[in-house]
Design an enzyme around this catalytic site. Sequence first.
Site, PDB file in Angstrom:
ATOM      1  N   LYS A 167       0.833  -1.201   0.000  1.00 54.23           N
ATOM      2  CA  LYS A 167       0.000   0.000   0.000  1.00 54.23           C
ATOM      3  C   LYS A 167       0.870   1.254   0.000  1.00 54.23           C
ATOM      4  O   LYS A 167       0.603   2.215  -0.724  1.00 54.23           O
ATOM      5  CB  LYS A 167      -0.948  -0.021   1.210  1.00 54.23           C
ATOM      6  CG  LYS A 167      -2.064  -1.047   1.046  1.00 54.23           C
ATOM      7  CD  LYS A 167      -2.811  -1.341   2.334  1.00 54.23           C
ATOM      8  CE  LYS A 167      -3.792  -2.495   2.103  1.00 54.23           C
ATOM      9  NZ  LYS A 167      -4.466  -2.938   3.322  1.00 54.23           N
TER      10      LYS A 167
ATOM     11  N   GLN B  26      -4.659  -1.880   9.719  1.00 53.65           N
ATOM     12  CA  GLN B  26      -4.552  -3.172   9.047  1.00 53.65           C
ATOM     13  C   GLN B  26      -5.186  -4.269   9.899  1.00 53.65           C
ATOM     14  O   GLN B  26      -4.853  -4.433  11.072  1.00 53.65           O
ATOM     15  CB  GLN B  26      -3.072  -3.484   8.764  1.00 53.65           C
ATOM     16  CG  GLN B  26      -2.845  -4.737   7.945  1.00 53.65           C
ATOM     17  CD  GLN B  26      -3.408  -4.648   6.523  1.00 53.65           C
ATOM     18  OE1 GLN B  26      -3.292  -3.630   5.854  1.00 53.65           O
ATOM     19  NE2 GLN B  26      -4.052  -5.722   6.079  1.00 53.65           N
TER      20      GLN B  26
ATOM     21  N   ASP C 117     -11.028   2.756   4.410  1.00 47.21           N
ATOM     22  CA  ASP C 117     -11.297   1.323   4.258  1.00 47.21           C
ATOM     23  C   ASP C 117     -12.803   1.050   4.221  1.00 47.21           C
ATOM     24  O   ASP C 117     -13.226  -0.046   3.850  1.00 47.21           O
ATOM     25  CB  ASP C 117     -10.670   0.538   5.424  1.00 47.21           C
ATOM     26  CG  ASP C 117      -9.434  -0.226   4.989  1.00 47.21           C
ATOM     27  OD1 ASP C 117      -9.241  -0.387   3.768  1.00 47.21           O
ATOM     28  OD2 ASP C 117      -8.678  -0.668   5.871  1.00 47.21           O
TER      29      ASP C 117
END
Length: 294
Positions: free
Chosen positions: A54, A98, A121
Amino acid sequence: MSAKIIDGKAIAATIRGEIKAEVEAMKAQYNKVPGLAAVLVGERRDSQTYVRMKKRACAEVGITSFGYDLPGDTSQEDLLEVVRELNANPDVHGILVQLPLPDHIDEEEILGAISLEKDVDGFHPLNIGRLSMKRRDPLFVPCTPKGCIELLDRTGVEIEGKRAVVLGRSNIVGLPVAMLLLHRNATLTICHSRTKDLPSVVREADILVAAVGRPEMVRGDWVKPGVVVIDVGVNAVDDPTREKGYRLVGDVAFDEVKEVAAAITPVPGGVGPMTIAMLLRNTLDSAKRALGME
Ligand code: NDP
C-alpha cells in the site's frame, strides 16, 4: 467459446494513472497532496506485506504515506490514542488500520474511533450501515467490493436488472459487494456455508461474485452460459512444479468456467490489484472533500 479475460492488473494500472494525474492537479492548484496513514499492530508477515504494498502504491501516485508500526502488545487505549492523533492531523486524509488486529484488541471499537471523514477502508459501522440502507450514501465503500463493481463497469457489464449471485457473506467482501449490486438494481441472491444445492443457485446467475476462500469450488457445470464471473478468492494450493511449492487459485475453476462464461477475472491479476487502486481512490476523494473540491 472462451470467455473474455477481465484484466484487473491493466484496469488497476489505468486507475492509478488517473489518480496520479488528479494528485498532480491538486498539488498544482492547492499545494497539497493526499495523505494515507497505515497503522500496523504486531508482526504478521502477510499484514506487513500488505502495508508495504500500500505504501509503495501511494508513492507511485504521489500520495504521502504515514506509517505506524506498533508492537503486538499495544494496548487498546494506546491504539485509540494513535487513531485520535491521526484523526486530528490535517495532512492525513485516510486512516487504515490493518486487519486482523491482535486478539486482545476490540476491533469494532478501533474501527468506530476512526473519523468518518477518514475511513478510507469503509469499515466504520456508520459507513457500513449507510451502505446497507436505501438512499443513504456512505462516505467510503470498502475497497475490494468497490473494486469488483469497478471491474464490471470498466468491462461494460450492465448490472441493472441482472440476476446477481454472491458467494460469501463476510463483512469485508461478501456482504458489502452484495449491497453494492443491490444499489445498482441487480436482483440479488447471497449464498453461504448453509446454502442448499449451491450449484443450482449459482446456475441462475448472470453475474457471479465468488468470495468464499475455497479453492476452485465453482465448477464449469455450475454456471450458465454467458455469465460474468468476478472471482475474489485467493487460495494457495500445493504445486511442487513452482519454486515456492504453491500457486494461487481463485474460488472458481478458471479453466472450466472460462469455457462457459462471457467474461471472467483471473487469479492472480483480477480483483487483487483493484483493492489497492480503490484505497488510493478513496484517499484521493477524501482529500478532495477536505479541500472542498467536491
Ligand atoms: P471469510 O472466511 O470471512 O468468508 C467466507 C464466506 O464464504 C462466509 O460467508 C462463508 O459462509 C462462505 N463459505 C465458506 N465455505 C462455503 C461453502 N462451501 N459454500 C458456500 N459458502 C461458503 O472470507 P473473506 O470474505 O474474508 O474472503 C473470501 C476470499 O476472498 C478469500 O479467499 C480471501 O483470501 C479473498 N479476499 C481477496 C481479497 C482481494 O483483494 N482479492 C480481499 C479480501 C479477501 P458462512 O458465513 O456461513 O460461514
